[in-house]
Design an enzyme around this catalytic site. Structure first.
Site, PDB file in Angstrom:
ATOM      1  N   ILE A 172      22.442  27.055  39.443  1.00  0.00           N
ATOM      2  CA  ILE A 172      22.689  26.432  40.751  1.00  0.00           C
ATOM      3  C   ILE A 172      23.983  26.961  41.363  1.00  0.00           C
ATOM      4  O   ILE A 172      24.477  26.414  42.345  1.00  0.00           O
ATOM      5  CB  ILE A 172      22.727  24.884  40.663  1.00  0.00           C
ATOM      6  CG1 ILE A 172      23.722  24.417  39.593  1.00  0.00           C
ATOM      7  CG2 ILE A 172      21.343  24.325  40.399  1.00  0.00           C
ATOM      8  CD1 ILE A 172      23.977  22.909  39.606  1.00  0.00           C
ATOM      9  N   GLU A 184      19.391  37.065  48.251  1.00  0.00           N
ATOM     10  CA  GLU A 184      18.634  36.066  49.028  1.00  0.00           C
ATOM     11  C   GLU A 184      18.360  36.552  50.447  1.00  0.00           C
ATOM     12  O   GLU A 184      19.230  37.198  51.038  1.00  0.00           O
ATOM     13  CB  GLU A 184      19.437  34.754  49.074  1.00  0.00           C
ATOM     14  CG  GLU A 184      19.559  34.124  47.706  1.00  0.00           C
ATOM     15  CD  GLU A 184      20.503  32.928  47.672  1.00  0.00           C
ATOM     16  OE1 GLU A 184      20.963  32.492  48.734  1.00  0.00           O
ATOM     17  OE2 GLU A 184      20.779  32.448  46.569  1.00  0.00           O
ATOM     18  N   HIS A 218      17.784  28.159  47.632  1.00  0.00           N
ATOM     19  CA  HIS A 218      19.221  27.829  47.800  1.00  0.00           C
ATOM     20  C   HIS A 218      19.332  26.479  48.538  1.00  0.00           C
ATOM     21  O   HIS A 218      19.844  26.405  49.652  1.00  0.00           O
ATOM     22  CB  HIS A 218      19.953  28.930  48.569  1.00  0.00           C
ATOM     23  CG  HIS A 218      21.439  28.916  48.339  1.00  0.00           C
ATOM     24  ND1 HIS A 218      22.193  30.047  48.213  1.00  0.00           N
ATOM     25  CD2 HIS A 218      22.330  27.889  48.218  1.00  0.00           C
ATOM     26  CE1 HIS A 218      23.459  29.734  48.033  1.00  0.00           C
ATOM     27  NE2 HIS A 218      23.565  28.412  48.035  1.00  0.00           N
ATOM     28  N   ASP A 254      17.992  28.095  41.704  1.00  0.00           N
ATOM     29  CA  ASP A 254      18.203  27.723  43.107  1.00  0.00           C
ATOM     30  C   ASP A 254      18.777  28.897  43.890  1.00  0.00           C
ATOM     31  O   ASP A 254      18.741  28.901  45.116  1.00  0.00           O
ATOM     32  CB  ASP A 254      19.197  26.545  43.181  1.00  0.00           C
ATOM     33  CG  ASP A 254      19.386  26.029  44.603  1.00  0.00           C
ATOM     34  OD1 ASP A 254      18.359  25.707  45.251  1.00  0.00           O
ATOM     35  OD2 ASP A 254      20.526  25.973  45.085  1.00  0.00           O
ATOM     36  N   ARG A 277      37.326  29.637  32.099  1.00  0.00           N
ATOM     37  CA  ARG A 277      38.472  30.393  31.591  1.00  0.00           C
ATOM     38  C   ARG A 277      39.481  29.484  30.894  1.00  0.00           C
ATOM     39  O   ARG A 277      40.069  29.851  29.885  1.00  0.00           O
ATOM     40  CB  ARG A 277      39.141  31.155  32.738  1.00  0.00           C
ATOM     41  CG  ARG A 277      38.290  32.297  33.251  1.00  0.00           C
ATOM     42  CD  ARG A 277      38.765  32.796  34.575  1.00  0.00           C
ATOM     43  NE  ARG A 277      38.757  31.742  35.594  1.00  0.00           N
ATOM     44  CZ  ARG A 277      39.009  31.927  36.881  1.00  0.00           C
ATOM     45  NH1 ARG A 277      39.303  33.133  37.306  1.00  0.00           N
ATOM     46  NH2 ARG A 277      38.968  30.929  37.726  1.00  0.00           N
ATOM     47  N   GLY A 327      33.643  22.639  36.612  1.00  0.00           N
ATOM     48  CA  GLY A 327      34.499  22.233  37.728  1.00  0.00           C
ATOM     49  C   GLY A 327      33.998  20.916  38.297  1.00  0.00           C
ATOM     50  O   GLY A 327      33.450  20.080  37.579  1.00  0.00           O
ATOM     51  N   ILE A 348      31.424  20.274  40.294  1.00  0.00           N
ATOM     52  CA  ILE A 348      29.977  20.084  40.150  1.00  0.00           C
ATOM     53  C   ILE A 348      29.576  20.045  38.675  1.00  0.00           C
ATOM     54  O   ILE A 348      28.781  19.198  38.254  1.00  0.00           O
ATOM     55  CB  ILE A 348      29.207  21.184  40.910  1.00  0.00           C
ATOM     56  CG1 ILE A 348      29.543  21.119  42.410  1.00  0.00           C
ATOM     57  CG2 ILE A 348      27.701  21.042  40.700  1.00  0.00           C
ATOM     58  CD1 ILE A 348      29.050  22.313  43.230  1.00  0.00           C
ATOM     59  N   ARG A 352      25.536  30.909  41.757  1.00  0.00           N
ATOM     60  CA  ARG A 352      25.265  32.081  42.592  1.00  0.00           C
ATOM     61  C   ARG A 352      24.350  33.032  41.821  1.00  0.00           C
ATOM     62  O   ARG A 352      24.518  33.219  40.608  1.00  0.00           O
ATOM     63  CB  ARG A 352      26.558  32.813  42.942  1.00  0.00           C
ATOM     64  CG  ARG A 352      27.377  32.128  44.020  1.00  0.00           C
ATOM     65  CD  ARG A 352      26.696  32.186  45.386  1.00  0.00           C
ATOM     66  NE  ARG A 352      27.491  31.560  46.438  1.00  0.00           N
ATOM     67  CZ  ARG A 352      27.377  30.295  46.843  1.00  0.00           C
ATOM     68  NH1 ARG A 352      26.479  29.497  46.289  1.00  0.00           N
ATOM     69  NH2 ARG A 352      28.123  29.824  47.815  1.00  0.00           N
TER      70      ARG A 352
END
Ligand code: NAP
Ligand code: 8YV
Length: 311
Positions: free
Chosen positions: A229, A260, A278, A255, A174, A152, A154, A231
């Site tokens: 980086i 968390e 994070h 990250d 996808r 996407g 990033i 989730r």
């Protein structure tokens, strides 16, 4: 009377002073008892809320704010925002896309380099007076194969940076993207099998939960490195620990984590793992831009305009 806004989540420093100029601002205290007392007092009057992608919009909070009209989240992830419940109440929700893309992509590249080149272990060695003692050789990044799970905003920014390291880039998501020159793989496993580094940057949530499982890690293999980086929920964390312990993959740069701020204990002792709290979007520049979007979305809503960056 000025509209009442509730501040939850750690906000960039430019948020509260600007909102205070136009709204009646209340900051949710950190302790549960104090938060409860504030919600009882002002909850029914709150019309706007700020939060961030990690703190999200818990159902308990939503239930305590019957007059809520708009939520502005500092961050792009929506996995903690309870979007369906917000939509059911016609609450408008905005996030902060694009402004964090460059710095999160930089952080992904930094994690890849730090993990491959033993950067943190080498730093620990020097500080401990150990110089080269026990420090193995690192591994080259230039010219290697980078698999991007989630090409996407990033993911594409990571790919552009990796091209500068002459990396061969492949991706899975996808939908194949006909606009990019990178090879598409039908499954995460096929992508991992053809990668030296697997960079995870898909959104969290049920659709991606556990997507990087034991089979994907085994496809990445003993000379492969995982960088996450996106989730923590996307990676099967207990399986990742087992894969690292058994040398089924070479290393990991992480990250984000499943629970968390908890980090699986065994990871703390591994020198082939680089850990971050994070932190990928945490630069002064990006956080101020995220904060400005939060403010501008709240302003837009109460001025009767469209949100700038609605979900
Ligand atoms: P984006 O532009 O929406 O990109 C997400 C990509 O993931 C898309 O290309 C999408 O392609 C793919 N994708 C979504 N669901 C998928 C699924 N079920 N299976 C496979 N691929 C899937 O979002 P972005 O701005 O790049 O941000 C991505 C994520 O990064 C955020 O949602 C957030 O969780 C995380 N993030 C983390 C940090 C941090 O501090 N570590 C900071 C910012 C963002 P398809 O729709 O074709 O599948
Ligand atoms: C932030 C994030 O660390 O944008 C996201 O989805 O996870 C991060 O940018 C988070 O929003 C905390 O402020």
């Amino acid at each position: 009377m000025n509209a009442a806004i509730l501040i939850t989540g750690r906000m960039p420093p430019n948020v509260i002073p600007q909102l205070q100029e136009e709204f009646s601002v209340h900051v949710l205290p950190e302790t549960a008892a104090e938060a409860q007392a504030l919600l009882q007092e002002v909850g029914p009057r709150i019309r706007g809320l700020t939060t961030n992608a990690v703190q999200g919009l818990p159902m308990t909070l939503l239930d305590a704010l019957p007059a809520l009209e708009v939520v502005a989240s500092s961050g792009i992830g929506t996995d903690a925002l309870n979007l369906e419940a917000a939509r059911a109440r016609n609450i408008r929700v905005a996030t902060t896309p694009d402004v964090l893309t460059a710095d999160v992509a930089d952080a992904g590249i930094a994690l890849m380099l730090a993990t491959a080149r033993n950067l943190c272990q080498a730093d620990r060695n020097v500080r401990a007076g150990n110089w080269l003692r026990g420090l193995g050789l690192g591994h080259r990044v230039t010219g290697k194969r980078l698999g991007i799970l989630g090409l996407g905003r990033i993911g594409q920014a990571v790919a552009r940076r990796a091209a500068g390291f002459d990396m061969t880039i492949g991706y899975h998501q996808r939908n194949p993207n006909p606009e990019v020159p990178y090879r598409y793989y039908e499954t995460p496993r096929q992508l991992a099998a053809d990668s030296d580094f697997l960079m995870v940057i898909v959104p969290g949530g049920t659709a991606t939960e556990g997507m990087v499982d034991g089979a994907v890690l085994d496809a990445l293999g003993p000379e492969g490195t995982l960088i996450n980086i996106g989730r923590g929920s996307t990676v099967d964390e207990p399986e990742l620990v087992r894969a690292l312990e058994a040398g089924r993959i070479r290393g990991a740069g992480l990250d984000v984590f499943a629970e968390e701020p908890a980090v699986p204990e065994p990871l703390l002792a591994m020198d082939n793992v680089v850990l971050q709290p994070h932190y990928a979007s945490a630069t002064v520049e990006t956080r101020l831009e995220m904060g400005q979007l939060v403010v501008d979305n709240i302003r837009a809503h109460f001025a009767g305009r469209e949100l700038l960056t609605p979900v």
